[in-house]
Structure formats: structure tokens, C-alpha cells
Design a protein around this motif. Structure first.
Motif, PDB file in Angstrom:
ATOM      1  N   ALA A 220       0.862  -1.188   0.000  1.00 18.91           N
ATOM      2  CA  ALA A 220       0.000   0.000   0.000  1.00 18.91           C
ATOM      3  C   ALA A 220       0.895   1.232   0.000  1.00 18.91           C
ATOM      4  O   ALA A 220       1.917   1.260   0.699  1.00 18.91           O
ATOM      5  N   HIS A 221       0.505   2.256  -0.759  1.00 18.57           N
ATOM      6  CA  HIS A 221       1.409   3.385  -0.966  1.00 18.57           C
ATOM      7  C   HIS A 221       0.644   4.637  -1.361  1.00 18.57           C
ATOM      8  O   HIS A 221      -0.555   4.605  -1.665  1.00 18.57           O
ATOM      9  N   GLY A 222       1.379   5.728  -1.413  1.00 22.55           N
ATOM     10  CA  GLY A 222       0.891   6.989  -1.946  1.00 22.55           C
ATOM     11  C   GLY A 222       1.775   7.391  -3.120  1.00 22.55           C
ATOM     12  O   GLY A 222       2.126   6.582  -3.951  1.00 22.55           O
ATOM     13  N   HIS A 223       2.114   8.700  -3.189  1.00 24.05           N
ATOM     14  CA  HIS A 223       3.109   9.243  -4.120  1.00 24.05           C
ATOM     15  C   HIS A 223       2.646   9.305  -5.568  1.00 24.05           C
ATOM     16  O   HIS A 223       2.724  10.365  -6.189  1.00 24.05           O
ATOM     17  N   TYR A 224       2.176   8.189  -6.122  1.00 25.41           N
ATOM     18  CA  TYR A 224       1.703   8.162  -7.503  1.00 25.41           C
ATOM     19  C   TYR A 224       0.225   8.572  -7.510  1.00 25.41           C
ATOM     20  O   TYR A 224      -0.633   7.815  -7.079  1.00 25.41           O
ATOM     21  N   VAL A 226      -3.480   9.121  -8.474  1.00 31.50           N
ATOM     22  CA  VAL A 226      -4.456   8.404  -9.299  1.00 31.50           C
ATOM     23  C   VAL A 226      -5.816   9.087  -9.172  1.00 31.50           C
ATOM     24  O   VAL A 226      -6.129   9.691  -8.147  1.00 31.50           O
ATOM     25  N   ASP A 227      -6.612   9.005 -10.222  1.00 31.16           N
ATOM     26  CA  ASP A 227      -7.964   9.555 -10.157  1.00 31.16           C
ATOM     27  C   ASP A 227      -8.866   8.690  -9.273  1.00 31.16           C
ATOM     28  O   ASP A 227      -9.729   9.204  -8.564  1.00 31.16           O
ATOM     29  N   THR A 228      -8.659   7.387  -9.354  1.00 33.87           N
ATOM     30  CA  THR A 228      -9.444   6.432  -8.584  1.00 33.87           C
ATOM     31  C   THR A 228      -8.493   5.529  -7.823  1.00 33.87           C
ATOM     32  O   THR A 228      -7.527   5.018  -8.413  1.00 33.87           O
ATOM     33  N   PRO A 229      -8.704   5.304  -6.544  1.00 35.63           N
ATOM     34  CA  PRO A 229      -7.787   4.440  -5.788  1.00 35.63           C
ATOM     35  C   PRO A 229      -7.739   3.037  -6.363  1.00 35.63           C
ATOM     36  O   PRO A 229      -8.704   2.553  -6.960  1.00 35.63           O
ATOM     37  N   VAL A 230      -6.582   2.383  -6.181  1.00 34.12           N
ATOM     38  CA  VAL A 230      -6.313   1.086  -6.809  1.00 34.12           C
ATOM     39  C   VAL A 230      -6.135   0.008  -5.744  1.00 34.12           C
ATOM     40  O   VAL A 230      -5.442   0.225  -4.739  1.00 34.12           O
ATOM     41  N   PHE A 231      -6.764  -1.150  -5.984  1.00 35.08           N
ATOM     42  CA  PHE A 231      -6.561  -2.353  -5.169  1.00 35.08           C
ATOM     43  C   PHE A 231      -6.485  -3.521  -6.146  1.00 35.08           C
ATOM     44  O   PHE A 231      -7.494  -4.091  -6.541  1.00 35.08           O
ATOM     45  N   HIS A 244      -5.346  19.341  -4.158  1.00 29.26           N
ATOM     46  CA  HIS A 244      -6.084  20.139  -5.137  1.00 29.26           C
ATOM     47  C   HIS A 244      -7.453  19.555  -5.483  1.00 29.26           C
ATOM     48  O   HIS A 244      -8.352  20.281  -5.910  1.00 29.26           O
ATOM     49  N   SER A 245      -7.627  18.236  -5.291  1.00 31.83           N
ATOM     50  CA  SER A 245      -8.902  17.605  -5.655  1.00 31.83           C
ATOM     51  C   SER A 245      -9.928  17.668  -4.528  1.00 31.83           C
ATOM     52  O   SER A 245     -11.139  17.548  -4.780  1.00 31.83           O
ATOM     53  N   GLY A 246      -9.458  17.828  -3.292  1.00 27.08           N
ATOM     54  CA  GLY A 246     -10.358  17.772  -2.141  1.00 27.08           C
ATOM     55  C   GLY A 246     -10.751  16.354  -1.778  1.00 27.08           C
ATOM     56  O   GLY A 246     -11.574  16.149  -0.880  1.00 27.08           O
ATOM     57  N   ARG A 247     -10.159  15.346  -2.425  1.00 29.11           N
ATOM     58  CA  ARG A 247     -10.488  13.935  -2.176  1.00 29.11           C
ATOM     59  C   ARG A 247      -9.309  13.244  -1.504  1.00 29.11           C
ATOM     60  O   ARG A 247      -8.375  12.806  -2.167  1.00 29.11           O
ATOM     61  N   LEU A 248      -9.373  13.180  -0.190  1.00 27.40           N
ATOM     62  CA  LEU A 248      -8.390  12.406   0.564  1.00 27.40           C
ATOM     63  C   LEU A 248      -8.914  10.981   0.680  1.00 27.40           C
ATOM     64  O   LEU A 248     -10.073  10.769   1.039  1.00 27.40           O
ATOM     65  N   THR A 249      -8.057  10.001   0.400  1.00 24.97           N
ATOM     66  CA  THR A 249      -8.473   8.603   0.370  1.00 24.97           C
ATOM     67  C   THR A 249      -7.740   7.797   1.430  1.00 24.97           C
ATOM     68  O   THR A 249      -6.541   7.992   1.666  1.00 24.97           O
ATOM     69  N   PRO A 255      -8.340  -8.209   8.316  1.00 28.39           N
ATOM     70  CA  PRO A 255      -7.562  -9.462   8.392  1.00 28.39           C
ATOM     71  C   PRO A 255      -8.045 -10.549   7.440  1.00 28.39           C
ATOM     72  O   PRO A 255      -7.268 -11.427   7.060  1.00 28.39           O
ATOM     73  N   ASP A 256      -9.320 -10.491   7.030  1.00 25.20           N
ATOM     74  CA  ASP A 256      -9.820 -11.508   6.102  1.00 25.20           C
ATOM     75  C   ASP A 256      -9.532 -11.169   4.638  1.00 25.20           C
ATOM     76  O   ASP A 256      -9.960 -11.881   3.728  1.00 25.20           O
ATOM     77  N   GLY A 257      -8.802 -10.068   4.406  1.00 27.75           N
ATOM     78  CA  GLY A 257      -8.434  -9.687   3.044  1.00 27.75           C
ATOM     79  C   GLY A 257      -9.411  -8.760   2.362  1.00 27.75           C
ATOM     80  O   GLY A 257      -9.134  -8.272   1.265  1.00 27.75           O
ATOM     81  N   SER A 258     -10.566  -8.503   2.976  1.00 25.67           N
ATOM     82  CA  SER A 258     -11.512  -7.561   2.386  1.00 25.67           C
ATOM     83  C   SER A 258     -11.023  -6.129   2.597  1.00 25.67           C
ATOM     84  O   SER A 258     -10.173  -5.864   3.458  1.00 25.67           O
ATOM     85  N   HIS A 259     -11.548  -5.216   1.800  1.00 26.38           N
ATOM     86  CA  HIS A 259     -11.125  -3.829   1.931  1.00 26.38           C
ATOM     87  C   HIS A 259     -12.284  -2.899   1.605  1.00 26.38           C
ATOM     88  O   HIS A 259     -13.274  -3.302   0.978  1.00 26.38           O
ATOM     89  N   ARG A 260     -12.123  -1.661   2.012  1.00 25.58           N
ATOM     90  CA  ARG A 260     -13.090  -0.610   1.682  1.00 25.58           C
ATOM     91  C   ARG A 260     -12.344   0.704   1.601  1.00 25.58           C
ATOM     92  O   ARG A 260     -11.554   1.025   2.486  1.00 25.58           O
ATOM     93  N   PHE A 261     -12.572   1.457   0.526  1.00 22.82           N
ATOM     94  CA  PHE A 261     -11.993   2.782   0.410  1.00 22.82           C
ATOM     95  C   PHE A 261     -12.896   3.810   1.074  1.00 22.82           C
ATOM     96  O   PHE A 261     -14.115   3.811   0.871  1.00 22.82           O
ATOM     97  N   LEU A 262     -12.286   4.676   1.876  1.00 20.44           N
ATOM     98  CA  LEU A 262     -12.968   5.809   2.481  1.00 20.44           C
ATOM     99  C   LEU A 262     -12.454   7.068   1.798  1.00 20.44           C
ATOM    100  O   LEU A 262     -11.269   7.191   1.517  1.00 20.44           O
ATOM    101  N   GLN A 263     -13.336   8.015   1.535  1.00 17.95           N
ATOM    102  CA  GLN A 263     -12.926   9.203   0.807  1.00 17.95           C
ATOM    103  C   GLN A 263     -13.709  10.417   1.280  1.00 17.95           C
ATOM    104  O   GLN A 263     -14.922  10.356   1.494  1.00 17.95           O
ATOM    105  N   THR A 264     -12.970  11.527   1.450  1.00 19.09           N
ATOM    106  CA  THR A 264     -13.626  12.770   1.866  1.00 19.09           C
ATOM    107  C   THR A 264     -14.394  13.379   0.705  1.00 19.09           C
ATOM    108  O   THR A 264     -14.130  13.090  -0.450  1.00 19.09           O
TER     109      THR A 264
END
Length: 264
Positions: A220-224, A226-231, A244-249, A255-264
Motif C-alpha cells: 500500500a502506498h501513496g506518491h503516484y 491516481v484519479d481512482t484508488p487502486v486495489f 487540489h482535488s479535495g479527495r483524501l483517500t 484481516p480476512d483480506g476484504s477492503h473498503r476505500f474511504l474518501q472525503t
């Protein structure tokens, strides 16, 4: 209103979590990976509210928050971001990890050697950072004199305070749990995570986005940006250009490998 997060992190959950599939990240507890902040203290507070709500909804036990770095530059309130993260990390060291980003590294390099490092940092979005620390940067010439650079570094170090300067200097370059690793920029897919070059972790690697790892590690990383978060394929990208976008992700990884993106 700022939250201490103490009530959030004390919430309980079922003691046994289902195991992740072999091709999924499997941290030993729920991890929230928060993308590049770049001076957006306002979005940081919004994200903490979202994480609070997600912990309450999922009853995550003892979650861990990892911030991927790049707290300063470009956005309007780098000083506020550093104050808040330092507060959280000091209050909850077992539950909050702040990694170093390349912009944070550039600011530290400027403080250590303003004559050699100053021009590069100023080209990389440093003016809003200086302004957030109430430094006289509005009239800064395009090519500051050596005396001006030295004066700015001295004033910034004083306003930052020795405590936060020491904390920032000691930030780690990576954090891991199970087969999940969090870094600022990238990892060399041909080397073990324990053997990564610090420059790669901070600045990136040409094969990171195109060559899958063969060891089952998820990064998991930042730096690059993206318009849409990647998994996907062992990579979790969280930098959606919040400054500049106002979208912090942030990505919540269970632990079961599931994920969810949260975004402002």
C-alpha cells in the motif's frame, strides 16, 4: 472538532477473524492506510471522522492507522497537519504510524543544508509550507540569496520546534503487518521488502506499477497520484491528489483480506 481517537481504538470486536485468501492482503488487525495529505489539515479531520464511523460500523478491534507521508507542501496548512499527526502519534504510539514521504524528506534536507537543498524544495511546492509557519515568503524572489535561504531555514526550524523536528526526522520508511507492507512511494518488485533501497521507498521505482511481485506481498502506498484508488495485483494506491482535488483517500484493510476505500 478534533477527536482523540481513544474511544475509537478501545472498541471491541469478535476475537477470531476469518482468514484471508492466499492472494489477498492479510494484516493481523484492521489497518487504515491514509494517502498523501500535502497540507490539507481540514481533510485530515474529515478522514478521522470517517475512520471513526467505519470502526464503529465494523467493530474493528484495535485498528492501526498508517499515514503514507507527504504531509507538507502544496496545500495550505502543512503546519496544522504536522501538529495533528504529531499529537496522534504521541498519544497513541501503538495505533498510529506516520511514514516519511519524499516532500517531508526535502523539507528536512532544506533545514540541514539550505544552500544546497533550498532551490529544489522551493520548486516542489514549499511556499505554502513556509506560509503555514508564518514565514515571510510572499515576497520571496525566484532565486533567493544564500542569506535569505539560511534565514528561512533558521526561522522554519524554530517555528517547527525541536520536538517535532526530531519526530519528523525519525519517521520510518515502511510499516508491515502480515503480508501487507505500507511505504510512501514504491518497492522494487525484484527485492525482498526487508532489502529495499530507501530511495526507492521514498521516490519510486520504474517497475513498481508494471511488474507483479512473486512473494505474495501487498504494498500500500501513496506518491503516484491516481484519479481512482487502486486495489489490484498486490498494489493499493491511495494518493488521489487531496491538496487540489479535495479527495483524501484511505483504504481499510481487514484481516480476512476484504477492503473498503474511504474518501472525503
Amino acid at each position: 472538532m478534533k477527536r482523540s481517537l481513544k474511544s475509537l481504538l478501545k472498541r471491541s470486536a469478535p476475537s477470531v477473524a476469518p482468514k484471508a485468501a492466499p492472494d489477498r492482503p492479510a494484516p493481523d488487525r484492521t489497518v487504515y492506510v491514509v494517502g498523501d495529505l500535502h497540507g490539507r489539515a481540514d481533510l485530515l479531520e474529515q478522514m478521522l471522522e470517517l475512520i471513526d464511523a467505519d470502526v464503529g460500523r465494523t467493530r474493528a478491534r484495535n485498528p492501526h492507522l498508517v499515514f503514507v507521508g507527504d504531509y507538507v507542501d502544496r496545500g495550505p496548512d502543512s503546519a496544522g497537519v504536522l501538529d495533528r499527526l504529531h499529537e496522534l502519534a504521541s498519544e497513541l504510539p501503538e495505533n498510529v504510524t506516520c511514514l516519511m514521504g519524499n516532500h517531508d524528506r526535502m523539507m528536512l534536507d532544506f533545514l540541514a543544508d539550505p544552500l544546497i537543498r533550498g532551490a529544489r524544495w522551493l520548486r516542489s511546492g514549499a511556499l505554502p509550507t513556509l506560509q503555514s509557519f508564518d514565514l515571510p515568503s510572499e515576497t520571496l524572489p525566484k532565486t533567493p540569496t544564500p542569506d535569505t535561504l539560511i534565514e528561512l531555514a533558521t526561522l522554519l526550524k524554530s517555528n517547527l520546534t525541536a520536538e517535532k523536528h526530531g519526530w519528523l526526522s525519525d519517521l520510518p520508511l515502511s510499516w508491515s503487518s502480515g503480508n501487507l507492507w505500507v511505504v510512501h512511494a514504491a518497492a522494487d518488485p525484484q527485492h525482498r521488502m526487508e532489502q529495499q533501497n530507501p530511495r526507492t521507498l521514498l521516490w519510486g521505482h520504474p517497475e513498481f506499477e508494471t511488474r507483479p511481485r512473486a512473494d505474495g506481498v501487498w504494498v500500500a502506498h501513496g506518491h503516484y497520484q491516481v484519479d481512482t484508488p487502486v486495489f489490484d495485483q498486490g498494489r493499493i494506491a491511495t494518493d488521489t491528489g487531496a491538496w487540489h482535488s479535495g479527495r483524501l483517500t484511505a483504504c481499510a484493510i481487514r484481516p480476512d483480506g476484504s477492503h473498503r476505500f474511504l474518501q472525503t
